[in-house]
Design a protein around this motif. Structure first.
Motif: not given
Length: 456
Positions: A417-433, A438-448
């Motif tokens: 709503k505020l104009g953001f177009t991408s997000a970085i979130a934990p892997t368990a959030s990948k089902a969100l739409s 655009s949602i980039m999911t990460m499983s651990d901090l090393t991958a991030f």
């Protein structure tokens, strides 16, 4: 033979009890705060209480249907939100905050708003004379509000007046200035505060008058006096904010009639407190997305999604012991994030001063901010800005894994709503739409660390 009443000594600063008097409290370290507290009189016939029968209490089961309590809303929608949807008759509320933060201003505006909504309102000031309160009302443009005003500290006189006037709302500023002539202690002492709170809470339940009490806070930010006062009342609100910022946060830490941790956002202006309809946009108003060391955290405060900027600065230290300075977050959790980055991801912060700040004077407590803090720290250390128009959230475990957080969809919708177009979130959030995100999911901090900063 009846047992002899035992005299105890109570610290007026923290409420700790001891068997004997001493000059310094062992619990909080304050000097000359311990005073004698006389036991309550048992009264005639108390020892034979078992032989006296009381009245039977009506019992009901859990399936009994009762109508929700009626509520009165005011023109201050942010206050109504924190109260759980409006003011409940017969409720007792306690509002605490730092000196000069705006408690009296807020409650004078609240008194005027509820009075204009049709409630008979009485405002009792124990700290200021009536003329001073009228001067504030004139500055706020509230002189025409139908609020009845009194300046008094004797609780016996206040309760007698309230019994005669029968108001719908009574505001007492503050509970630490009230005194009862039946308690042999100075105003503000543990005994006086506890007795005054008990009398006012009992009055609210007995008459149906909603009572709002103002409480002072200690240097640790807790409401001064015995903690039992917070158990007596139905709602405990904290009025927070930095003196150098214009934003003020009204936070519910206890609410028997609504959700706890709900917040209302206000802005301090020359004409008092004004409501902030979209706090996320206000907190991010002056943000520069190309600056290293900044990450936007998509958080949840109560039921409200909130976007705030987390800022970090990492610099070589001239001292043998590097500094760790935190404003608006938990310093112990910062130490944990730094340890995980160094141990699990191979990113050292040895020999570096670390400064962390939550912009706008906001205070964050939820663990979902872990990943945003780590992103801000890495961005500052690598001198590399995060991707533009992106938000970050996620909890970091000690193993370096990213754990999912609650209400992820609401966080993303607020960001979109505020104009953001991408997000970085934990892997368990990948089902969100979320449309437009655009949602980039990460499983651990090393991958991030590797994917976002090319390090690790």
């Amino acid at each position: 033979m009846a047992a002899k009443p035992v005299t105890s000594f109570v610290c007026s600063a923290c409420g700790a009890r001891t068997a004997k008097w001493s000059g310094r409290c062992d619990a909080c370290g304050e000097w000359n705060t311990i005073s004698e507290e006389k036991p309550l009189s048992a009264g005639p016939g108390a020892k034979s209480l078992g032989a006296r029968r009381g009245n039977a209490v009506a019992l009901g089961d859990l399936s009994t249907d009762e109508a929700p309590p009626p509520r009165t809303t005011s023109a201050l929608s942010e206050l109504d939100r924190v109260l759980g949807g409006g003011l409940v008759p017969g409720s007792a509320s306690l509002v605490g905050g730092d000196p000069g933060i705006g408690k009296s201003t807020l409650l004078l505006q609240a008194a005027a708003a509820f009075a204009q909504a049709g409630l008979k309102t009485v405002y009792v000031s124990g700290e200021e004379a009536s003329a001073q309160v009228r001067m504030r009302a004139g500055r706020l443009g509230l002189k025409g509000a139908p609020v009845q005003l009194a300046a008094e500290t004797n609780l016996r006189n206040i309760l007698t007046t309230l019994e005669a006037e029968k108001p719908d709302l009574a505001i007492v500023d503050s509970i630490q200035t009230m005194w009862l002539d039946t308690v042999e202690a100075a105003p503000g002492s543990v005994s006086q505060v506890r007795a005054a709170a008990h009398e006012l809470t009992t009055f609210a339940k007995r008459t149906g008058t909603a009572v709002i009490l103002v409480g002072h806070v200690t240097k640790d930010g807790q409401i001064a006096g015995p903690r039992v006062v917070e158990h007596m009342v139905d709602t405990v609100l904290y009025f927070e904010g930095e003196r150098g910022h214009q934003f003020r946060i009204l936070r519910a830490v206890k609410n028997r009639f609504g959700p706890a941790d709900e917040i209302g956002v206000f802005e301090m202006t020359g004409r008092g407190l004004t409501e902030v309809a979209n706090p996320s946009a206000l907190f991010l108003g002056d943000r520069d997305s190309s600056t290293p060391g900044a990450a936007v955290f998509a958080g949840i405060e109560g039921t409200r999604p909130m976007l705030v900027e987390i800022q970090a600065l990492v610099a070589p230290t001239p001292h043998a012991q590097p500094r760790r300075s935190v404003v608006g977050w938990d310093g112990q959790r910062l130490a944990m994030i730094l340890a995980v980055l160094e141990s699990r991801c191979g990113v050292p912060f040895t020999g570096l001063d670390v400064y962390l700040n939550v912009a706008g004077g906001m205070k964050i407590t939820e663990p979902a901010a872990d990943l945003a803090v780590a992103a801000a720290l890495l961005s500052a250390r690598e001198d590399s800005a995060l991707p533009q128009a992106s938000v970050v959230f996620g909890e970091i475990s000690l193993s370096g894994a990213l754990r999912p957080v609650s209400q992820a969809e609401n966080r993303l919708k607020e960001a979109a709503k505020l104009g953001f177009t991408s997000a970085i979130a934990p892997t368990a959030s990948k089902a969100l739409s979320v449309p437009g995100m655009s949602i980039m999911t990460m499983s651990d901090l090393t991958a991030f660390v590797g994917d976002v900063f090319g390090a690790g």
